[in-house]
Design a protein around this motif. Sequence first.
Motif, PDB file in Angstrom:
ATOM      1  N   TRP A  76      35.317  29.341  39.918  1.00 15.70           N
ATOM      2  CA  TRP A  76      33.617  29.211  39.797  1.00 15.70           C
ATOM      3  C   TRP A  76      33.220  30.365  40.510  1.00 15.70           C
ATOM      4  O   TRP A  76      33.118  30.437  41.515  1.00 15.70           O
ATOM      5  N   ASN A  77      33.023  31.542  39.628  1.00 13.38           N
ATOM      6  CA  ASN A  77      32.705  32.705  40.534  1.00 13.38           C
ATOM      7  C   ASN A  77      31.411  33.327  39.621  1.00 13.38           C
ATOM      8  O   ASN A  77      31.424  33.925  38.667  1.00 13.38           O
TER       9      ASN A  77
ATOM     10  N   ALA B 166      25.072  27.106  50.147  1.00 19.81           N
ATOM     11  CA  ALA B 166      25.799  26.311  48.959  1.00 19.81           C
ATOM     12  C   ALA B 166      25.004  26.969  47.902  1.00 19.81           C
ATOM     13  O   ALA B 166      25.515  26.767  46.702  1.00 19.81           O
ATOM     14  N   ASP B 167      23.568  26.760  48.102  1.00 18.52           N
ATOM     15  CA  ASP B 167      22.794  27.119  47.021  1.00 18.52           C
ATOM     16  C   ASP B 167      22.445  28.817  46.881  1.00 18.52           C
ATOM     17  O   ASP B 167      23.090  29.361  47.758  1.00 18.52           O
ATOM     18  N   GLY B 168      22.243  29.134  45.585  1.00 20.26           N
ATOM     19  CA  GLY B 168      21.847  30.688  45.467  1.00 20.26           C
ATOM     20  C   GLY B 168      20.820  30.810  46.317  1.00 20.26           C
ATOM     21  O   GLY B 168      19.836  30.228  46.470  1.00 20.26           O
ATOM     22  N   THR B 188      35.497  44.260  45.630  1.00 24.83           N
ATOM     23  CA  THR B 188      36.407  43.975  44.222  1.00 24.83           C
ATOM     24  C   THR B 188      36.918  42.520  44.477  1.00 24.83           C
ATOM     25  O   THR B 188      37.029  41.841  43.285  1.00 24.83           O
ATOM     26  N   LYS B 189      37.081  41.912  45.756  1.00 26.63           N
ATOM     27  CA  LYS B 189      37.555  40.548  45.760  1.00 26.63           C
ATOM     28  C   LYS B 189      36.472  39.475  45.409  1.00 26.63           C
ATOM     29  O   LYS B 189      36.466  38.455  44.937  1.00 26.63           O
ATOM     30  N   VAL B 196      28.275  33.501  45.377  1.00 28.14           N
ATOM     31  CA  VAL B 196      29.429  34.290  45.237  1.00 28.14           C
ATOM     32  C   VAL B 196      30.605  33.294  45.360  1.00 28.14           C
ATOM     33  O   VAL B 196      30.223  32.193  45.870  1.00 28.14           O
ATOM     34  N   ALA B 197      31.669  33.609  44.772  1.00 27.03           N
ATOM     35  CA  ALA B 197      32.846  32.693  45.128  1.00 27.03           C
ATOM     36  C   ALA B 197      33.530  32.877  46.450  1.00 27.03           C
ATOM     37  O   ALA B 197      34.295  34.192  46.636  1.00 27.03           O
ATOM     38  N   TRP B 198      32.970  32.321  47.323  1.00 27.50           N
ATOM     39  CA  TRP B 198      33.646  32.492  48.853  1.00 27.50           C
ATOM     40  C   TRP B 198      34.804  32.149  48.932  1.00 27.50           C
ATOM     41  O   TRP B 198      35.472  31.096  48.481  1.00 27.50           O
TER      42      TRP B 198
END
Lengths: 329, 360
Positions: A76-77, B166-168, B188-189, B196-198
């Motif tokens: 989920w990215n 958790a929200d944008g 890059t990660k 974002v995907a934390w």
Amino acid sequence: MTVDAPASKQTYLRVRPRMHKDCSRQTRLDVLFRAFTATCAGVIALIMAGIFASLLWNSLLSIRTFGISFLWSASWNPVTKEFGALSAIFGTAVSTAIAMLLAVPLGLVIALFLVELAHPWLSRVVGGAIELLAAVPSIIYGMWGLFVFAPFITEHVQPPLQQALGWLPLFRGPPMGIGMLTAGIILALMILPFITAVTRDVLAMVPVLTKESAYGIGATRWEVTSKVSLRYGLRGIIGACFLGLGRAVGETIAVTFVIGNDHSIRSSLYMPGNTIASTLANEFAETFEPVHLSALIHLALVLFMTTTLFQMIAHLWLKRLHKVVEGRT
Amino acid sequence: MKKLYALLLAAAIPVALGVCPAPVLGQARRPVTISGAGASFPYPLYAMWADRYEKLTGNRLNYQSIGSGGGVAQIKARTVDFGATDAPLSAQELAEGGLIQFPLIVGGIVPVVNVDGVEPGRLVLNEELLVDIFLGRITNWSDPRIATLNPDVSLPSLAITVVRRADGSGSTWLLTNYLSLVSEEWKTKVGAGSSVAWPVGVGGRGNEGVAAYVQRIAGAIGYVEYAYAVQNEISHANLVNKAGKTVSPGIPAFQAAAANADWAGTPGYAVVLVDQPGDASWPITGASFILVHKSQTNAARARAMLEFFDWCLKHGADTAVELDYVPLPANVVALIENTWSTQLSVDGISVWRKAATDNK
């Protein structure tokens, strides 16, 4: 009789056309009323179909981009625009499972106590309290969960649980009070009143005569409860469970407060997770990337279809169960 | 029944004709209600500004804090007079939407921590530590790398829990932009974005959600808007900036970052104020932006809106500081007003030049 005859004839003549008129008016009204109620009922079906269609339409982009693998992709990215539903489905399933595991036996036991064992006065008071619990809005459960219950879990539940069962991967990680376990317990508390109240009503409907007969042939209280009351009310009890399940699967704001909102699948119940509903609550307002938005609506579609499927399975299963029970008697 | 209808009709006619006995005000212009929607971070300030401005002029502002994403969508759909966003749109996006963009206020993101025995502002973190903590590589407060930077703070052996939005959000956008700028690995990660995907951590909803989680979880580190940290008395950490100096968050530090930025040379003022040069600059600073359509349809409305922004920029500074927001430097205000007069028009006629002369 003879004296009255002309008068009654006259009345008859005078009344008849009016009655006729009234009748036809009544019939017309009946037809109108029928059409009105049918329309109202039809609106429900129309709304259902409309929701499904609009969900499907808006998730087309996501369906086309990710295909069926959306269901089992765990990424989920929002940065790379890769979305999958697995972590949310997993979280929904696990939190609901915890809730059902806790709430169903507890609800059953409370209902049995209220109907079979408690003093009628006590039963009324406790019953009223349970109905009140069912009326508490979910935001209250969420805030109470975050500010009162989570610290309690952190200090008094998670450390001893970890000491006793820490060898299981389920109870590893730092006890922070926010995560899958807390969400499951809060959900259990939320669905408990529903399950208890319905089960209590179902058990109360077991005919006294049946129970008295069982007592009369020398059955113990335990035997009457397990072999008569529970069996008699089985259909209703399962209905109560599905009512609870439906609420647990779709519960949003209370879960969002305490689950930790992390898009990952972890073996430990102490770690944060997410559910379909909490993901929607968190991300919907601040999303304007079309693929992201579409993926969220795709998630909603999954939730919609799952709950519909649950309802259908429950219905079919209950029908079969009913047949089996009827066949036996 | 007929009488009743007649009465109703008698009452309705004057209303329909608009001759109801309304007090005739001595005002030349009727009050205008300007509508806006978007970012939640500047909402308290916009609400306060609107309140004070209404008392002065009678013009009202109806601002809905629905989030930056919603603000962008609403202004593109032309359902509001202006949109507000914490993440600036790129020059290309502005051109596509026929929009102009300008900043209205500046704010900062501060790391907040909950570690026993660490007082507000005592802990110092630098960019590498921040990156490694948010990547989940440093997992304990007793890590020697934190200790080297904080020789006189006694840090307990306590697991670090990362708390993020958790929200944008614009806060996430600023922080991840900063981390991407200072770390190739982060770029890059994880990358940068309003969500974002934390790799690790728990997500709270809104500033208040993050604050609540940080205060609940021992060993937590999160990030919130400065104003939020101050008003809720959450323990913050200081940061080492690009010049290598340790700075505490605050209005002077945010202003320093804003003053050093190249406002004039960036299309749409889309400067990202993170990691700015200057000894006093706070490294995670950002502006909150306003979006309006280049071609307006109603001159009076457009002028009323710009007059409001003009008042905010020139006379709203005290209110901003009162609420822990940072007013824009004067040279930037002049640049913005110039943009209005050159780019905003109704049927090709500039709106703002006229208003400016009207005012004088």
